[in-house]
Design a protein around this motif. Structure first.
Motif, PDB file in Angstrom:
ATOM      1  N   VAL A   1     -11.709 -64.775   8.155  1.00 16.68           N
ATOM      2  CA  VAL A   1     -10.804 -64.383   7.084  1.00 16.68           C
ATOM      3  C   VAL A   1     -11.410 -64.748   5.726  1.00 16.68           C
ATOM      4  O   VAL A   1     -11.827 -65.880   5.514  1.00 16.68           O
ATOM      5  CB  VAL A   1      -9.438 -65.101   7.246  1.00 16.68           C
ATOM      6  N   GLU A   2     -11.450 -63.771   4.827  1.00 19.50           N
ATOM      7  CA  GLU A   2     -11.902 -64.025   3.465  1.00 19.50           C
ATOM      8  C   GLU A   2     -10.661 -64.192   2.589  1.00 19.50           C
ATOM      9  O   GLU A   2      -9.765 -63.348   2.604  1.00 19.50           O
ATOM     10  CB  GLU A   2     -12.757 -62.866   2.950  1.00 19.50           C
ATOM     11  N   LEU A   3     -10.630 -65.308   1.851  1.00 16.02           N
ATOM     12  CA  LEU A   3      -9.452 -65.650   1.046  1.00 16.02           C
ATOM     13  C   LEU A   3      -9.823 -65.871  -0.408  1.00 16.02           C
ATOM     14  O   LEU A   3     -10.937 -66.270  -0.716  1.00 16.02           O
ATOM     15  CB  LEU A   3      -8.836 -66.968   1.558  1.00 16.02           C
ATOM     16  N   GLU A   4      -8.845 -65.631  -1.275  1.00 15.23           N
ATOM     17  CA  GLU A   4      -8.994 -65.973  -2.688  1.00 15.23           C
ATOM     18  C   GLU A   4      -7.916 -66.981  -3.035  1.00 15.23           C
ATOM     19  O   GLU A   4      -6.728 -66.737  -2.807  1.00 15.23           O
ATOM     20  CB  GLU A   4      -8.853 -64.741  -3.581  1.00 15.23           C
TER      21      GLU A   4
ATOM     22  N   ASP B   1     -11.348 -68.822  -6.768  1.00 18.18           N
ATOM     23  CA  ASP B   1     -12.461 -69.022  -5.839  1.00 18.18           C
ATOM     24  C   ASP B   1     -12.203 -68.257  -4.545  1.00 18.18           C
ATOM     25  O   ASP B   1     -11.061 -68.163  -4.096  1.00 18.18           O
ATOM     26  CB  ASP B   1     -12.637 -70.511  -5.490  1.00 18.18           C
ATOM     27  N   THR B   2     -13.287 -67.737  -3.956  1.00 13.65           N
ATOM     28  CA  THR B   2     -13.147 -67.088  -2.656  1.00 13.65           C
ATOM     29  C   THR B   2     -13.832 -67.948  -1.599  1.00 13.65           C
ATOM     30  O   THR B   2     -14.869 -68.565  -1.861  1.00 13.65           O
ATOM     31  CB  THR B   2     -13.753 -65.673  -2.637  1.00 13.65           C
ATOM     32  N   VAL B   3     -13.226 -67.997  -0.427  1.00 14.70           N
ATOM     33  CA  VAL B   3     -13.769 -68.738   0.706  1.00 14.70           C
ATOM     34  C   VAL B   3     -13.624 -67.869   1.957  1.00 14.70           C
ATOM     35  O   VAL B   3     -12.763 -66.991   2.003  1.00 14.70           O
ATOM     36  CB  VAL B   3     -13.050 -70.086   0.928  1.00 14.70           C
ATOM     37  N   THR B   4     -14.471 -68.136   2.923  1.00 14.57           N
ATOM     38  CA  THR B   4     -14.403 -67.424   4.193  1.00 14.57           C
ATOM     39  C   THR B   4     -14.303 -68.449   5.314  1.00 14.57           C
ATOM     40  O   THR B   4     -15.103 -69.388   5.365  1.00 14.57           O
ATOM     41  CB  THR B   4     -15.646 -66.534   4.405  1.00 14.57           C
ATOM     42  N   TYR B   5     -13.322 -68.280   6.178  1.00 20.08           N
ATOM     43  CA  TYR B   5     -13.116 -69.186   7.306  1.00 20.08           C
ATOM     44  C   TYR B   5     -12.997 -68.383   8.592  1.00 20.08           C
ATOM     45  O   TYR B   5     -12.471 -67.273   8.588  1.00 20.08           O
ATOM     46  CB  TYR B   5     -11.812 -69.981   7.150  1.00 20.08           C
TER      47      TYR B   5
ATOM     48  N   TYR C   1      -2.028 -60.021   7.006  1.00 12.74           N
ATOM     49  CA  TYR C   1      -2.959 -58.906   6.884  1.00 12.74           C
ATOM     50  C   TYR C   1      -3.654 -58.986   5.533  1.00 12.74           C
ATOM     51  O   TYR C   1      -3.186 -59.705   4.636  1.00 12.74           O
ATOM     52  CB  TYR C   1      -2.211 -57.561   6.961  1.00 12.74           C
ATOM     53  N   ALA C   2      -4.728 -58.216   5.342  1.00 16.58           N
ATOM     54  CA  ALA C   2      -5.396 -58.129   4.043  1.00 16.58           C
ATOM     55  C   ALA C   2      -4.363 -57.697   3.004  1.00 16.58           C
ATOM     56  O   ALA C   2      -3.581 -56.784   3.242  1.00 16.58           O
ATOM     57  CB  ALA C   2      -6.556 -57.151   4.108  1.00 16.58           C
ATOM     58  N   GLY C   3      -4.358 -58.379   1.872  1.00 15.75           N
ATOM     59  CA  GLY C   3      -3.399 -58.089   0.809  1.00 15.75           C
ATOM     60  C   GLY C   3      -2.202 -59.030   0.819  1.00 15.75           C
ATOM     61  O   GLY C   3      -1.500 -59.140  -0.183  1.00 15.75           O
ATOM     62  N   ASP C   4      -1.948 -59.702   1.943  1.00 14.85           N
ATOM     63  CA  ASP C   4      -0.830 -60.651   2.027  1.00 14.85           C
ATOM     64  C   ASP C   4      -1.174 -61.954   1.318  1.00 14.85           C
ATOM     65  O   ASP C   4      -2.340 -62.308   1.155  1.00 14.85           O
ATOM     66  CB  ASP C   4      -0.492 -60.971   3.495  1.00 14.85           C
ATOM     67  N   ILE C   5      -0.133 -62.673   0.918  1.00 12.21           N
ATOM     68  CA  ILE C   5      -0.276 -63.986   0.286  1.00 12.21           C
ATOM     69  C   ILE C   5       0.165 -65.044   1.303  1.00 12.21           C
ATOM     70  O   ILE C   5       1.230 -64.919   1.910  1.00 12.21           O
ATOM     71  CB  ILE C   5       0.602 -64.111  -0.987  1.00 12.21           C
ATOM     72  N   ALA C   6      -0.675 -66.066   1.475  1.00 11.29           N
ATOM     73  CA  ALA C   6      -0.344 -67.166   2.385  1.00 11.29           C
ATOM     74  C   ALA C   6      -0.114 -68.422   1.558  1.00 11.29           C
ATOM     75  O   ALA C   6      -0.962 -68.805   0.749  1.00 11.29           O
ATOM     76  CB  ALA C   6      -1.473 -67.399   3.373  1.00 11.29           C
ATOM     77  N   ALA C   7       1.037 -69.053   1.730  1.00 13.12           N
ATOM     78  CA  ALA C   7       1.352 -70.304   1.046  1.00 13.12           C
ATOM     79  C   ALA C   7       1.020 -71.448   2.001  1.00 13.12           C
ATOM     80  O   ALA C   7       1.538 -71.518   3.109  1.00 13.12           O
ATOM     81  CB  ALA C   7       2.819 -70.346   0.655  1.00 13.12           C
TER      82      ALA C   7
ATOM     83  N   TYR D   1      -2.981 -68.453  -1.266  1.00 13.87           N
ATOM     84  CA  TYR D   1      -4.219 -67.714  -1.023  1.00 13.87           C
ATOM     85  C   TYR D   1      -3.872 -66.263  -0.741  1.00 13.87           C
ATOM     86  O   TYR D   1      -2.917 -65.972  -0.026  1.00 13.87           O
ATOM     87  CB  TYR D   1      -4.968 -68.276   0.201  1.00 13.87           C
ATOM     88  N   GLU D   2      -4.691 -65.366  -1.289  1.00 15.07           N
ATOM     89  CA  GLU D   2      -4.548 -63.951  -0.955  1.00 15.07           C
ATOM     90  C   GLU D   2      -5.587 -63.632   0.113  1.00 15.07           C
ATOM     91  O   GLU D   2      -6.757 -64.005  -0.008  1.00 15.07           O
ATOM     92  CB  GLU D   2      -4.785 -63.051  -2.166  1.00 15.07           C
ATOM     93  N   VAL D   3      -5.146 -62.964   1.158  1.00 15.01           N
ATOM     94  CA  VAL D   3      -6.057 -62.546   2.222  1.00 15.01           C
ATOM     95  C   VAL D   3      -6.795 -61.301   1.719  1.00 15.01           C
ATOM     96  O   VAL D   3      -6.182 -60.262   1.485  1.00 15.01           O
ATOM     97  CB  VAL D   3      -5.295 -62.243   3.531  1.00 15.01           C
TER      98      VAL D   3
END
Length: 158
Positions: free
Chosen positions: A92-95, A101-105, A134-140, A150-152
């Motif tokens: 998953v790539e997150l912002e 910042d972007t990170v990938t996990y 999903y891509a475009g979703d926001i995760a708290a 984070y935005e996916v």
């Protein structure tokens, strides 16, 4: 017995560790015990005590790895068909919305987690927040410093 999720790569690493423990470490410690025994009195033989302690550790680790492998549900991320949803094994790539910042996990099993290489445990707070997104979703994510969002950006199965 509960199945423990493990990626294909994680299972291969555990199998390799088990092979090394059985074929290299175990014979080496048996040889060290035999060598220490040849020095005579075992009651005051520090080499013998250290070798026996090492043997106990190796045998315990062999049992632990065998138990993990026997209860593992091995998942190959390349074979997942989750329609772009964050699931176990996904990368998953997150912002970070506060810093940009972007990170990938990659979401992996607890034994495989290593933040330095971008692998996070399925039981971690960030993974729990991401599962099902999903891509475009926001995760708290509830972090020690407060809630972080984070935005996916992308979900891959590699």
């Amino acid at each position: 017995m509960n199945k423990v999720p493990l990626t294909l790569n994680g299972a291969e690493k555990l199998r390799a560790e088990l092979q090394r423990l059985k074929t290299v470490d175990r014979p080496a410690v048996i040889e060290a015990i035999a060598e220490a025994r040849s020095h005579g009195d075992l009651s005051e033989n520090a080499e013998y005590d250290a070798a026996k302690e090492r043997q106990g550790f190796i045998e315990g680790r062999i049992k632990e790895v065998e138990a993990k492998l026997s209860s593992a549900q091995i998942i190959d991320p390349k074979l997942l068909d989750a329609d772009g949803r964050c699931v176990f094994g996904a990368t998953v790539e997150l912002e970070d919305l506060s810093t940009g910042d972007t990170v990938t996990y990659q979401i992996v099993g607890e034994d495989e987690a290593d933040l330095r290489v971008g692998k996070i445990s399925v039981a971690s707070p960030i993974s729990r927040a991401l599962i099902g997104k999903y891509a475009g979703d926001i995760a708290a994510v509830q972090a020690p410093g407060g809630v972080r969002e984070y935005e996916v950006l992308d979900v891959k199965y590699i």
